[in-house]
Write a protein that holds these residues in place. Structure first.
Motif, short mmCIF file in Angstrom:
data_model
loop_
_atom_site.label_atom_id
_atom_site.label_comp_id
_atom_site.label_asym_id
_atom_site.label_seq_id
_atom_site.Cartn_x
_atom_site.Cartn_y
_atom_site.Cartn_z
N CYS A 161 0.82 -1.21 0.00
CA CYS A 161 0.00 0.00 0.00
C CYS A 161 0.86 1.26 0.00
N ASP A 162 0.52 2.19 -0.88
CA ASP A 162 1.05 3.54 -0.74
C ASP A 162 0.14 4.29 0.23
N ARG A 163 0.48 5.54 0.51
CA ARG A 163 -0.28 6.28 1.53
C ARG A 163 -1.73 6.51 1.08
N GLN A 164 -1.94 6.79 -0.22
CA GLN A 164 -3.30 7.04 -0.70
C GLN A 164 -4.18 5.81 -0.53
N THR A 165 -3.65 4.65 -0.93
CA THR A 165 -4.44 3.42 -0.81
C THR A 165 -4.71 3.08 0.65
N TYR A 166 -3.69 3.22 1.49
CA TYR A 166 -3.86 2.93 2.92
C TYR A 166 -4.93 3.85 3.51
N ASP A 167 -4.89 5.13 3.17
CA ASP A 167 -5.89 6.06 3.68
C ASP A 167 -7.29 5.70 3.19
N LEU A 213 2.91 5.29 11.97
CA LEU A 213 2.82 4.64 10.67
C LEU A 213 4.22 4.52 10.04
N PRO A 214 4.71 3.29 9.87
CA PRO A 214 6.07 3.12 9.31
C PRO A 214 6.11 3.49 7.82
N ASP A 215 7.32 3.67 7.34
CA ASP A 215 7.58 3.90 5.92
C ASP A 215 8.72 2.98 5.49
N PRO A 216 8.48 2.02 4.60
CA PRO A 216 7.23 1.82 3.85
C PRO A 216 6.14 1.20 4.71
N ILE A 217 4.91 1.36 4.26
CA ILE A 217 3.76 0.86 5.02
C ILE A 217 3.70 -0.66 4.90
N PRO A 218 3.69 -1.40 6.02
CA PRO A 218 3.72 -2.87 5.97
C PRO A 218 2.33 -3.49 5.80
N VAL A 219 1.50 -2.89 4.96
CA VAL A 219 0.17 -3.41 4.65
C VAL A 219 0.12 -3.72 3.17
N PHE A 220 -0.35 -4.91 2.83
CA PHE A 220 -0.39 -5.33 1.44
C PHE A 220 -1.83 -5.48 0.97
N HIS A 221 -2.12 -4.80 -0.12
CA HIS A 221 -3.43 -4.87 -0.76
C HIS A 221 -3.48 -6.14 -1.58
#
Length: 262
Positions: A136-142, A182-190
Motif C-alpha cells: 500500500c502507498d499512503r493514498q491506498t492505505y488512507d 505509521l512506518p515507511d514503507p507501510i507494511p500493509v499489502f493490498h
C-alpha cells in the motif's frame, strides 16, 4: 492451450446489484461498462491463449457479446468466482496448464500483475494457486482506513510468511498499525483480486464446501487456506499506477478519476 483466462461476472451482487454493467466515464467523456473495461484489461495480458466472460446472466452475456467477448454460460448456483471458473472450464471441456481468474470488478488491473502470476507458477511447478499482492502507498492505505471508519467494505489485505505463502486475507486492515506510528514503507499489502490456478487445485476447491471463515469475511480464497491448499502471494509493482477495485457505489468516482487521468 496453455493458459485460459476467465472473467467471472454475476448480476445479483449483494452490495452492488448489476455491478458488471455499471457505466464508467473515460478521459474523452465517453462511457464503457465495468465488464468491458475488465475484458479490455484481460486482453492486454501476454501469454494468455483465450479470454472468456463467465456468467449466468443473459444481460451480462448480451452486453459482453456486443463488444466482442467470448462468453461461457455457467450455473446460477456458483457461489463465487473461483467456482464459476471451475464450472466454465468443465463446460468448455478445455485442458489448459493454467487457469486465470480476473474478477470483473477490477478494470484498473495492469497486465503485468497477471503476467507475474503466470511467470511464478511456471517457475515453480509445486505452486497450485497464486495471487498478487501490492504494498500500500499512503493514498491506498488512507482509502482502506476511510472505508473501515465509515462502515464500508473496501479492499482486502493479505499477510504472508517468509516464503510468500498466505497466512490470512481480510477485509479488515491487517496488520493493525497505531495511527500515530505509521512506518515507511507501510507494511500493509493490498490483495489484488486476481488468481491463477492449476486445474487440479481448482477442482479440489470446487469439491470442498464453503468454510466458516470464507462466509464470515466474504473472501473465496480463504477456502484454499482452510482446506490446506497453499496460496502463493506474488508481490507486484504498481509502477506508479493507482489500483482500486469497484466494491461499492462510492468506488465509481475513485475509478473514474484514474480513468480520466490515464
Amino acid at each position: 492451450m496453455k493458459t485460459v483466462l476467465f472473467i467471472p461476472a454475476r448480476y445479483a451482487s449483494t452490495r452492488y446489484p448489476g455491478k458488471p454493467l455499471v457505466s464508467l466515464r473515460l478521459r474523452d467523456g465517453s462511457h464503457k461498462s465495468l465488464i468491458q473495461l475488465s475484458w479490455e484489461a484481460a486482453r492486454q495480458v501476454r501469454g494468455v491463449d483465450a479470454v472468456f466472460v463467465a456468467t449466468d446472466d443473459e444481460r451480462i452475456a448480451d452486453a459482453s457479446r456486443e463488444f466482442g467477448a467470448d462468453v461461457v454460460m455457467t450455473s446460477e448456483s456458483c457461489e463465487n468466482g473461483t467456482v464459476r471458473c471451475a464450472d466454465a472450464l468443465a463446460r468448455l471441456n478445455l485442458t489448459p496448464e493454467l487457469v486465470v481468474n480476473l474478477q470483473g470488478d477490477a478494470p484498473l488491473t495492469p497486465p503485468w500483475f497477471v503476467e507475474a502470476l503466470i511467470d511464478a507458477m511456471q517457475a515453480d511447478p509445486s505452486v497450485g494457486m497464486a495471487t498478487p499482492v501490492l504494498r500500500c502507498d499512503r493514498q491506498t492505505y488512507d482509502n482502506f482506513i476511510d472505508d473501515r471508519r465509515n462502515g464500508r467494505v473496501g479492499g482486502t489485505t493479505a499477510v504472508f510468511d517468509r516464503h510468500m505463502n498466505a497466512l490470512y486475507f481480510s477485509k479488515e486492515v491487517l496488520p493493525f498499525i497505531d495511527a500515530g506510528n505509521l512506518p515507511d514503507p507501510i507494511p500493509v499489502f493490498h490483495h489484488v483480486g486476481v488468481y491463477a490456478y492449476r486445474p487440479e487445485a481448482l477442482a479440489r476447491y470446487a469439491a470442498m464446501p464453503p468454510c466458516a471463515l470464507e462466509k464470515l469475511e466474504g473472501l473465496e480464497q480463504l477456502r484454499f487456506l482452510y482446506g490446506g491448499i497453499p496460496v502463493r502471494c506474488v508481490e507486484v509493482d504498481g509502477r506508479g499506477r493507482v489500483f482500486w477495485e469497484l466494491n461499492n457505489p462510492e468506488d465509481v468516482a475513485r475509478i473514474e478519476t484514474v480513468l480520466e487521468a490515464s
